[in-house]
Motif scaffolding. Structure first.
Motif, PDB file in Angstrom:
ATOM      1  N   LEU A  49      15.242   7.794 -11.516  1.00 33.23           N
ATOM      2  CA  LEU A  49      13.640   7.360 -11.091  1.00 33.23           C
ATOM      3  C   LEU A  49      13.570   6.515 -10.079  1.00 33.23           C
ATOM      4  CD1 LEU A  49      10.787   7.217 -12.570  1.00 33.23           C
ATOM      5  CD2 LEU A  49      11.466   4.800 -13.235  1.00 33.23           C
ATOM      6  N   VAL A  50      14.464   5.561  -9.945  1.00 32.85           N
ATOM      7  CA  VAL A  50      14.137   4.617  -8.646  1.00 32.85           C
ATOM      8  C   VAL A  50      14.599   5.308  -7.301  1.00 32.85           C
ATOM      9  CG1 VAL A  50      14.989   2.340  -7.598  1.00 32.85           C
ATOM     10  CG2 VAL A  50      14.722   2.555  -9.989  1.00 32.85           C
ATOM     11  N   ARG A  51      15.599   6.154  -7.214  1.00 33.24           N
ATOM     12  CA  ARG A  51      15.865   7.167  -6.205  1.00 33.24           C
ATOM     13  C   ARG A  51      14.850   7.989  -6.026  1.00 33.24           C
ATOM     14  NH1 ARG A  51      21.288   6.886  -8.625  1.00 33.24           N
ATOM     15  NH2 ARG A  51      20.884   8.916  -9.782  1.00 33.24           N
ATOM     16  N   ASP A  52      14.378   8.577  -6.923  1.00 32.06           N
ATOM     17  CA  ASP A  52      13.247   9.546  -6.444  1.00 32.06           C
ATOM     18  C   ASP A  52      11.978   8.563  -5.934  1.00 32.06           C
ATOM     19  OD1 ASP A  52      14.417  11.347  -7.660  1.00 32.06           O
ATOM     20  OD2 ASP A  52      13.412  11.633  -9.529  1.00 32.06           O
ATOM     21  N   LEU A  53      11.780   7.398  -6.384  1.00 34.37           N
ATOM     22  CA  LEU A  53      10.694   6.659  -5.836  1.00 34.37           C
ATOM     23  C   LEU A  53      10.898   6.345  -4.382  1.00 34.37           C
ATOM     24  CD1 LEU A  53       8.413   4.728  -5.865  1.00 34.37           C
ATOM     25  CD2 LEU A  53       9.744   2.798  -6.723  1.00 34.37           C
ATOM     26  N   ALA A  54      12.283   5.932  -4.004  1.00 37.21           N
ATOM     27  CA  ALA A  54      12.425   5.504  -2.658  1.00 37.21           C
ATOM     28  C   ALA A  54      12.461   6.563  -1.828  1.00 37.21           C
ATOM     29  CB  ALA A  54      13.974   5.163  -2.648  1.00 37.21           C
ATOM     30  N   GLU A  55      12.960   8.060  -2.402  1.00 37.41           N
ATOM     31  CA  GLU A  55      12.677   9.075  -1.597  1.00 37.41           C
ATOM     32  C   GLU A  55      11.395   9.600  -1.074  1.00 37.41           C
ATOM     33  OE1 GLU A  55      13.619  13.915  -2.144  1.00 37.41           O
ATOM     34  OE2 GLU A  55      14.630  12.611  -3.531  1.00 37.41           O
ATOM     35  N   GLN A 107       0.885  -1.204   0.177  1.00 41.71           N
ATOM     36  CA  GLN A 107      -0.154   0.079   0.055  1.00 41.71           C
ATOM     37  C   GLN A 107       0.978   1.297   0.018  1.00 41.71           C
ATOM     38  OE1 GLN A 107      -0.062  -2.688   1.923  1.00 41.71           O
ATOM     39  NE2 GLN A 107      -2.532  -3.428   1.488  1.00 41.71           N
ATOM     40  N   ARG A 108       1.935   1.312   0.834  1.00 42.28           N
ATOM     41  CA  ARG A 108       2.641   2.638   0.918  1.00 42.28           C
ATOM     42  C   ARG A 108       3.519   2.659  -0.410  1.00 42.28           C
ATOM     43  NH1 ARG A 108       6.731   2.183   5.633  1.00 42.28           N
ATOM     44  NH2 ARG A 108       4.846   2.365   6.820  1.00 42.28           N
ATOM     45  N   LEU A 109       3.968   1.472  -0.806  1.00 37.45           N
ATOM     46  CA  LEU A 109       4.887   1.467  -2.131  1.00 37.45           C
ATOM     47  C   LEU A 109       3.953   1.947  -3.388  1.00 37.45           C
ATOM     48  CD1 LEU A 109       7.161   0.841  -3.904  1.00 37.45           C
ATOM     49  CD2 LEU A 109       6.168  -1.296  -4.423  1.00 37.45           C
ATOM     50  N   GLN A 110       2.637   1.520  -3.479  1.00 39.22           N
ATOM     51  CA  GLN A 110       1.652   2.046  -4.520  1.00 39.22           C
ATOM     52  C   GLN A 110       1.430   3.724  -4.332  1.00 39.22           C
ATOM     53  OE1 GLN A 110      -2.124  -0.008  -4.763  1.00 39.22           O
ATOM     54  NE2 GLN A 110      -3.128   1.738  -5.777  1.00 39.22           N
ATOM     55  N   HIS A 111       1.385   4.272  -2.975  1.00 43.03           N
ATOM     56  CA  HIS A 111       1.257   5.471  -2.859  1.00 43.03           C
ATOM     57  C   HIS A 111       2.447   6.179  -3.282  1.00 43.03           C
ATOM     58  CE1 HIS A 111      -0.177   8.986   0.216  1.00 43.03           C
ATOM     59  NE2 HIS A 111      -0.204   9.396  -0.991  1.00 43.03           N
ATOM     60  N   ALA A 112       3.611   5.783  -2.961  1.00 43.12           N
ATOM     61  CA  ALA A 112       4.833   6.193  -3.399  1.00 43.12           C
ATOM     62  C   ALA A 112       4.847   6.214  -4.931  1.00 43.12           C
ATOM     63  CB  ALA A 112       6.032   5.599  -2.879  1.00 43.12           C
ATOM     64  N   LEU A 113       4.419   5.288  -5.532  1.00 34.65           N
ATOM     65  CA  LEU A 113       4.453   5.340  -6.991  1.00 34.65           C
ATOM     66  C   LEU A 113       3.417   6.406  -7.722  1.00 34.65           C
ATOM     67  CD1 LEU A 113       4.358   1.544  -7.422  1.00 34.65           C
ATOM     68  CD2 LEU A 113       6.342   3.016  -8.576  1.00 34.65           C
ATOM     69  N   TYR A 155       8.850   7.219  -0.908  1.00 38.37           N
ATOM     70  CA  TYR A 155       8.273   6.284  -0.282  1.00 38.37           C
ATOM     71  C   TYR A 155       8.833   6.472   1.213  1.00 38.37           C
ATOM     72  CZ  TYR A 155       8.048   1.704   2.058  1.00 38.37           C
ATOM     73  OH  TYR A 155       7.862   0.720   2.973  1.00 38.37           O
ATOM     74  N   ARG A 156      10.134   6.886   1.472  1.00 38.01           N
ATOM     75  CA  ARG A 156      10.650   7.336   2.847  1.00 38.01           C
ATOM     76  C   ARG A 156       9.784   8.589   3.344  1.00 38.01           C
ATOM     77  NH1 ARG A 156      15.732   6.482   0.166  1.00 38.01           N
ATOM     78  NH2 ARG A 156      15.924   8.709  -0.119  1.00 38.01           N
ATOM     79  N   GLY A 157       9.514   9.606   2.516  1.00 32.08           N
ATOM     80  CA  GLY A 157       8.823  10.572   3.016  1.00 32.08           C
ATOM     81  C   GLY A 157       7.379  10.233   3.617  1.00 32.08           C
ATOM     82  N   LEU A 158       6.726   9.262   3.012  1.00 33.59           N
ATOM     83  CA  LEU A 158       5.514   8.996   3.443  1.00 33.59           C
ATOM     84  C   LEU A 158       5.485   8.576   4.894  1.00 33.59           C
ATOM     85  CD1 LEU A 158       4.086   6.855   0.417  1.00 33.59           C
ATOM     86  CD2 LEU A 158       3.222   9.235   1.250  1.00 33.59           C
ATOM     87  N   LYS A 159       6.742   8.368   5.582  1.00 29.33           N
ATOM     88  CA  LYS A 159       6.764   7.873   7.147  1.00 29.33           C
ATOM     89  C   LYS A 159       6.315   9.100   7.976  1.00 29.33           C
ATOM     90  CE  LYS A 159       9.600   3.963   6.134  1.00 29.33           C
ATOM     91  NZ  LYS A 159      10.827   3.308   6.696  1.00 29.33           N
ATOM     92  N   ILE A 189       2.657  15.361   2.752  1.00 31.38           N
ATOM     93  CA  ILE A 189       2.957  14.789   1.685  1.00 31.38           C
ATOM     94  C   ILE A 189       4.213  15.055   0.957  1.00 31.38           C
ATOM     95  CG2 ILE A 189       2.188  14.452  -0.727  1.00 31.38           C
ATOM     96  CD1 ILE A 189      -0.638  15.030  -0.027  1.00 31.38           C
ATOM     97  N   PRO A 190       5.065  14.099   0.828  1.00 34.03           N
ATOM     98  CA  PRO A 190       6.476  14.575   0.346  1.00 34.03           C
ATOM     99  C   PRO A 190       6.626  14.810  -0.975  1.00 34.03           C
ATOM    100  CG  PRO A 190       6.021  11.929   0.262  1.00 34.03           C
ATOM    101  CD  PRO A 190       4.918  12.627   0.919  1.00 34.03           C
ATOM    102  N   THR A 191       7.475  15.678  -1.317  1.00 30.63           N
ATOM    103  CA  THR A 191       7.929  16.018  -2.512  1.00 30.63           C
ATOM    104  C   THR A 191       9.536  15.846  -2.894  1.00 30.63           C
ATOM    105  OG1 THR A 191       8.495  18.381  -1.753  1.00 30.63           O
ATOM    106  CG2 THR A 191       6.191  18.059  -2.755  1.00 30.63           C
ATOM    107  N   LEU A 192       9.922  15.791  -4.167  1.00 35.25           N
ATOM    108  CA  LEU A 192      11.186  15.479  -4.412  1.00 35.25           C
ATOM    109  C   LEU A 192      12.095  16.819  -3.873  1.00 35.25           C
ATOM    110  CD1 LEU A 192      10.844  13.402  -7.757  1.00 35.25           C
ATOM    111  CD2 LEU A 192      11.281  12.682  -5.429  1.00 35.25           C
TER     112      LEU A 192
END
Length: 499
Positions: free
Chosen positions: A189-195, A71-77, A197-201, A205-208
């Protein structure tokens, strides 16, 4: 979330669901000035059926909380697609062979899967996991892929498969069409996704911190007829228009191609670099990549020459090719955080005598000069790209490189910091690698990759893996190549075989 029963390439992996991904903010796609976006000339040089595909494997820590919940991964995506909205579109190929992204907002795809085995059941006695040992040689950790002409225009440009092992560990198989980005853009792209995802904690709402630059260079270039004629008059050093300079004979039924992984320790690489450097010259130097490429070029050629000894004409010219990334000082017109392709491929062909008999340093020096001098300056790059845009039939654009059973292509992925910035729940990946697929099992294709020891205390951080695909009988000859065996500390025991 829709259920969709799909057959996996390995019985230990079951695909559970396929979920369409769209931008978290539905206004992003609707606010784009156009629903169709053209690709630029860098992107035009990449065949649309070729993907960039990488698997990231993460251990489940000693915690009751599962790592990388879906669920968290989907939100980050979905948040990621706010910054990369064109990846929700589809490819369209125009009559002149040029590419465009259309139907933006259709969606990317998240595939949810499970593996009935524990991750450690795929490890060797030392606890090392190789992509060769993972389900389907890691191919089962990626979503379904159709490389046909129908599939490349129908299916998503961006897919990710989340596979949870029985122990709770997770693999993320991420695939993006190569004509959307190169390796550099992919890992951004993958580093942006991970960033994200981590911000959702957190509570907001996280931004890049550094949003990507998505528009392809020269994708909006419009030429007058006079400008087009001027662009077509330019003679690029790396590209030609059909026909190719020399026809290449292709065997009617070539032997199967086998992919294997060669590991070079940091110590062996230092020794190799010394041997690949011109002796008694204070100004001479080569990179680790150039030393590895020279070793492969010479060793593989010698093996092929032995194999084709009774019929030398059956071997295609011994051409060599490497892609060069033109981000940064080499072509400063590209903006920071440039996501699309920025590659041109340089190539050469050395004589049979030199490849057979010359010391390794002479071959390495030639490759060193090729990588740095083949493209004269930024103006040559710019004029080459304008030449591509001006071509009336882009299907006829070719590299002067002649692929075949005598050629070799070596790509430099070891420069990418794959293990840093790709942490989702605090831990670095246990393994990051690109799989051997039916598309990448091309005779003579090689990638240099960092190993799982990158960034680990006490490990051989300088070690490099080289994924190499070669004809099966060539591997049998290379088994007895003392020079190659001396520098590569281990070879994968299992090979992925085409056919």
């Amino acid at each position: 979330m829709k259920a969709n029963t799909v057959t996996s390439s390995d019985p230990s992996v079951r695909l559970l669901q396929r979920q369409t991904l769209r931008c978290a903010d539905p206004n992003v796609c609707s606010s784009l000035p156009e629903t169709t976006t053209k690709y630029g000339p860098f992107d035009q040089l990449v065949a649309p059926f070729i993907p960039v595909a990488v698997v990231f494997v993460y251990d489940q820590p000693n915690s009751s909380e599962p790592i990388i919940p879906v669920q968290r991964l989907q939100h980050a995506l979905e948040l990621l697609l706010n910054h990369y909205p064109q990846l929700t579109g589809r490819l369209n190929i125009l009559p002149d062979g040029s590419y465009e992204m259309t139907r933006i907002g259709t969606g990317a795809e998240l595939v949810i899967a499970e593996c009935i085995e524990h991750l450690d059941s795929f490890a060797d006695d030392e606890g090392r996991i190789s992509l060769m040992d993972l389900p389907g040689a890691s191919n089962a950790l990626f979503g379904p892929y159709d490389a046909s002409s129908d599939g490349i225009c129908r299916d998503p440009l961006f897919t990710i498969q989340h596979t949870r092992f029985a122990c709770g560990s997770v693999a993320l198989g991420i695939r993006v069409r190569h004509n959307n980005c190169d390796g550099n853009g992919f890992f951004q792209l993958v580093r942006d996704l991970a960033e994200l995802y981590r911000g959702l904690k957190g509570n907001s709402i996280p931004t890049l911190a550094r949003p990507p630059h998505f528009q392809s260079y020269m994708s909006d270039l419009v030429m007058t007829q006079e400008e087009r004629q001027e662009a077509l008059a330019f003679k690029p050093s790396l590209l030609v228009v059909d026909p190719l300079p020399e026809a290449v004979a292709i065997p009617t039924k070539p032997p199967p191609v086998v992919g294997r992984i060669l590991r070079f320790s940091g110590t062996a690489l230092e020794e190799l670099k010394v041997q690949a450097t011109e002796p008694d010259s204070s100004n001479s130097w080569v990179s680790i990549f150039e030393a590895i490429a020279a070793l492969l070029y010479q060793s593989v050629f010698r093996a092929r020459l032995h194999y084709f000894a009774n019929d030398p004409s059956s071997m295609s010219p011994p051409d060599y090719l490497s892609p060069i990334d033109f981000r940064g000082k080499r072509f400063p017109e590209l903006p920071t955080a440039y996501f699309p392709n920025a590659l041109l491929c340089v190539y050469t062909s050395l004589s049979h005598d030199m490849l057979s008999n010359a010391p390794l340093w002479q071959i390495a020096k030639h490759l060193h000069d090729l990588m740095r001098n083949e493209v004269p300056d930024a103006d040559h790059v710019k004029n080459t790209l304008r030449w591509v845009v001006a071509q009336p039939d882009k299907t006829r654009i070719r590299s002067g490189f002649r692929p075949g059973n005598g050629s070799i292509m070596v790509s430099q992925w070891a420069k990418f910091d794959m293990y840093t910035g790709t942490e989702f729940d605090g831990e670095k990946p246990r393994l990051v690698s690109t799989p051997f697929t039916p598309i990448s099992l091309a005779d003579g294709l090689a990638y240099t990759l960092p190993t799982e020891m990158q960034g680990k205390m006490g490990g051989d951080e300088q070690a490099i893996d080289v994924n190499v695909a070669l004809s099966e009988p060539i591997w049998e000859i290379l088994e007895h190549d003392e020079q190659l065996r001396h520098f590569s500390s281990s070879w994968s025991n299992i090979g992925v075989r085409s056919g």
